[in-house]
Each structure stands twice: as C-alpha cells, then as structure tokens.
Design a protein around this motif. Structure first.
Motif: not given
Length: 539
Positions: A352-354, A366, A370, A374-376, A397, A399
């Motif tokens: 969910d998060v990187v 990466s 996600l 998801g959030r990078y 996603t 970024y």
C-alpha cells in the motif's frame, strides 16, 4: 601462554568495570612474574575492541573497561622486556583461530598488535600527515567563527573549514544561538560533499547542543538549556536556529543520542503520516531499513499499526531480525528480487505504501509492486520523477517526492512534540549510534557513502575555548611551562594565565616571566605555589 581479558558482560559503570578488570589482571601478572619456570616464556594478553586501531576508526572503543589492560601491560613491558605481548582482536568479526594467530604473533616479534579486517596492525611513530583529518577544529587557535563545508573540488577530501559569520551575527526575533555539541550525519551531507547537492549554510542540518543566547520573542528556551533539532551548518562550534525547529533534550539522553533523532524521525514521520497517510492494517515497504530513516520508519509504521516489510543488504538482515521482522518480511536491497518475494508472501496483493530513497530500476520495480491506491514516497534526490508521468505509467498509484524543509517550522514543531511524547512513553526508541570526531568527518562521510553503517552516524563537535577564560599551566615557571605560556600569549592571544609551580612567586625567573607575559599582551598573570600532585592543594 595466552590469557583473554574482557570487561564484565553485565555492563554498569565503566570505572567500576575497569577497576574489576585491573584487579583481576594484576593478580595474573604477579603470579606469572613470580613463577621461575616461566622466565623464558611470554604471556600473550588478548582483548577484543579495547583499543582504537585502523585508519578509519571511530571515536568509541567497544570494550572501554578492558582498555585498562593496555595501560597496565605496557607498564609491565617496560619493566620486564620480552615477557608480555598485547593483542587486540577485531570487535566486528568472529573469533579467529587463536592457535594460528598466536604463532603469527610470536613470530612477528612485536609487543603490541591489533587484528582488523584480517590484517595485523602494529603501532609506529611517524611524522603526522593528519591522516585525512580536518585540521584546526579544536584547541588553541581553532576559533569560533567557522563551519565545515564542501569546498571546491567535489570530493570528500575537499571537505574543510570555511568562514561562518552567520553564527555570530545579531539574533532576529524567534532565533536561538546554540553551542553545538553533536551533529547528525545524513546522506544529503554526502551528496553535498560530492557536489551533487547544495547546502546554502554549510554541511549539517541537525544536532544537539546548549543554548547560549536567545533572540527577541523567544519564550521556550533560556541560555543553558539543552536542545535538539534542526541546526543549519551544524558542523560548527556555533549555529543559529529557529526556535520552532527545536525541542528540549530528555534528561536521560546524551548529546550523541539527541543528535541522532531529528532528521531521521521527522523524515519518516512526515513521509509516512503526512504524505502517505499510512493507516493501520496497511502494508508498507521500507527500503534501506537498517539505515537511520529506515529504522525510524519501521518503528513509526508499527506504532501506526501497519504491517512492515523491509529491504537491506544481506549483511544487515540480523539488524532487521533484531527489530522483530521475520524472513518473510525481509528482502535483499541489492537486487530487484524483492518484488517477486513480497508479491508472493502477500498473496499477490503487493504494498500500500513504499518509502524509499532510490534511483533507476528499483524505483520502477517498487511502483509496480504497489496495490491499487498505493503511494510511493521518494526521499532521494538523484532520480526525482514527474508525478503525472508516474501516474500515467502506473495507473492507480501516486508518486510523491519530498524534502523535509517543505514541512515548514510550524509543522516541524508539531511533529517534534508528537515524537518526543512517543519517546517519553517508550513507544519508540533512539537508534544505535556510531560516533565520530569532527576531525574525522571525511572518514565518516566516506564510511556512510559506502553504506557500511547501521543506525545513525553522529559527529562530536569540540567545545570552543573561551577567549576570556583562564589557562592553567602546571610547572608554569619552569623551562617548558614558561615557553608554553609565552607561546599561548604571543600566538593564540590568551589573556589570562595561572602558573602553578612548587616555588610559585619565589621561583628564580617568576618575576621576569610575569613581566614578559604582560608585555606580550596578557591581561592577568597569576603565579601560585602549589604541588600539582597534592589534590587538596589543587582544590
């Protein structure tokens, strides 16, 4: 024959532990010397991490209590030549084959040796070339109006002293002048030293120290308070900081612990909570989790109730295991295999998060890991992507790259308050710290650039000498003492001297020495009769 000596494993006060070691070893030495049958034998005394050895050693000695062994045996060596050998083995490696090593030691014919990284080192007196150290950062002549900065050249060897008029200027409203005791080291310092980034105020952005002056409107701090937080140009004797970026150092913390906290915990907090909006139950991947920000992020993510996954090089996996991560939640940071591993163990869900500080293929890998929504969150500066392009390339996603400065002083103050509450509740804890001396900053930067550390690197900043203080010289009316006194007044502009000697003012040259020092520029010269070996007389 061989005897191994180590400080007590139970810890406790170092002085008491050292005394225990000394008493125990003294008995062994006395018995050894008293036995006639052993007159032709040598006793090899082995310690582990009891002395600093090697060119890039840091300031701390792991087994400080056992360092007393080296002083005692050196004395015994001078009184009984060829009867004792000292050997210190590497504290960061496994136990060597002592039988083979003993044969090598005895064959070398040396009386003092240290084993580091598989090499046997011996002490030698050579002409000093500073060994890569930064000169004139402590002692007489160092001054107070300087900082350490990345000078022209773009290499770590070009890091050195530069002027720092900002540190001594008049304070603006809300500003605090701080005498820096310790400063945190970050990858941004490495990047700036290599010419890849720019710090307008000089290297260093965080630290711990003591307030020496407050500007108009400052209400939270007074001179003498211990503080930690954001310090511009932190590798310097003095700095000026915004009151809002500071907080009090907990009473039980050392300055070294305090300087390890601000950047790593604020960065992890802002990235995970403010930007990623991490929620309980979500999966978060922390890259380089054995580093400073990584270890802070693991603690904070767990506090939030997230499931934490981490990458690190294989050599640092034990650090992650010690933090409570099992092997399903750990992967290698040096390859791209982490994506397949984590996708498998999450049943294809992904992250969910990187949180990362990456460049090149690991960023894309990466992003592909996600889950939908998801959030990078990117902390690095070498491969910043366009958010819209990333959204188009990896639908579903988000970024986001960031710099901690964007949080601003008001939000920084709020985050510091929250973090210190968590520390006070022992929900989170300071990181393991490696301590360096400021003169060894180039070595520390190189060590960090090679990714050889775990936890946080902290640099001790020597206290500047008080220009209005008094210098006390024992044996001050003798030949060496009088030469030193004249040198300090003439070359370092010392104004106040106290010269101790057994005869004091009655010494033959005392009157003339005093007149000479006053002529050279000293303001006060006090010559006192005192035996420096007499403790009551000194106090």
């Amino acid at each position: 024959m061989l005897v191994t000596v180590a400080g007590p494993a139970s810890g406790g006060p170092v002085a008491e532990a050292a005394h225990e070691v000394a008493v125990s070893l003294l008995g062994v030495v006395q018995q050894w010397l008293a036995e006639p049958r052993l007159e032709a034998c040598r006793l090899v005394v082995v310690t582990r991490g009891a002395v600093a050895a090697g060119r890039e050693r840091h300031a701390d000695v792991p087994d400080l209590a056992a360092s007393v062994v080296w002083g005692m045996i050196r004395t015994a060596q001078s009184e009984h030549p060829d009867r004792f050998v000292l050997l210190d083995i590497d504290p960061e490696s496994g136990t060597p084959d002592l039988e083979t090593l003993l044969a090598q030691v005895l064959a070398a014919g040396e009386s003092q040796l240290a084993l580091r990284d598989g090499e046997v080192l011996v002490p030698r007196v050579v002409r000093s070339s500073q060994g890569g150290q930064i000169p004139a950062v402590s002692g007489f002549g160092a001054g107070r109006d300087w900082r350490i900065d990345a000078l022209e050249g773009g290499t770590l060897d070009d890091v050195g002293k530069a002027g720092n008029p900002r540190a001594t200027r008049s304070l603006e409203p809300g500003e605090v002048r701080i005498q820096v005791h310790t400063a945190g080291l970050n990858f941004m310092d490495v990047a700036a030293s290599l010419g890849l980034a720019v710090f307008e105020d000089g290297l260093g952005a965080e630290g711990a120290g003591v307030v020496v002056e407050t500007g108009p409107g400052v209400e939270r701090f007074v001179p003498g308070d211990r503080v930690l937080g954001g310090f511009p140009a932190a590798f310097a004797p003095l700095t000026i900081a915004d009151e809002r970026t500071l907080t009090a150092v907990p009473r039980a913390w050392s300055f070294e612990q305090a300087a390890s906290v601000p950047t790593v915990f604020l960065t992890a907090y802002y990235g995970l909570f403010d930007l990623a909006g991490l929620k309980a139950g979500e999966r978060v991947l922390v890259h380089a989790a054995a580093g400073g920000v990584g270890m802070a992020a693991v603690q904070l993510a767990r506090h939030r109730g997230a499931e934490v996954y981490a990458t690190a090089s294989h050599g640092k996996w034990d650090t992650l295991r010690a933090m409570g991560l099992d092997d399903e939640h750990i992967a290698d940071s040096r390859t791209l295999d982490f994506a397949d591993h984590f996708r498998t163990v999450t049943g294809g869900h992904g992250m969910d998060v990187v949180l990362g500080s990456l460049a090149g293929d690991p960023v894309d890998t990466s992003l592909r890991l996600l889950a939908d929504g998801g959030r990078y969150i990117e902390m690095g500066k070498t491969d910043i992507r366009d958010p819209q392009q990333m959204a188009d390339a990896y639908p579903g996603t988000r970024y986001r790259s960031f710099d901690l400065k964007e949080a601003g002083p008001e939000r920084t103050a709020e985050m510091l308050t929250d973090l210190m509450q968590l520390f006070d509740e022992q929900t989170i804890h300071p990181l393991p710290v490696t301590v360096w001396e400021l003169a060894d900053l180039r070595h520390a930067l190189r060590h960090m650039s090679q990714g050889r550390h775990t936890g946080k690197n902290v640099v001790r900043v020597p206290a500047p000498l008080d220009p209005d203080g008094t210098v006390l010289i024992t044996g001050g009316t003798g030949t060496l003492g009088s030469l030193l006194a004249r040198h300090l007044v003439e070359h370092h502009h010392i104004s106040h001297l106290m010269l101790l000697s057994r005869q004091g003012p009655q010494a033959t040259a005392a009157h003339q020495l005093r007149e000479d020092l006053l002529t050279l520029g000293a303001t006060t010269v006090t010559i006192t009769a005192c035996d420096a070996a007499n403790k009551p007389a000194l106090t």
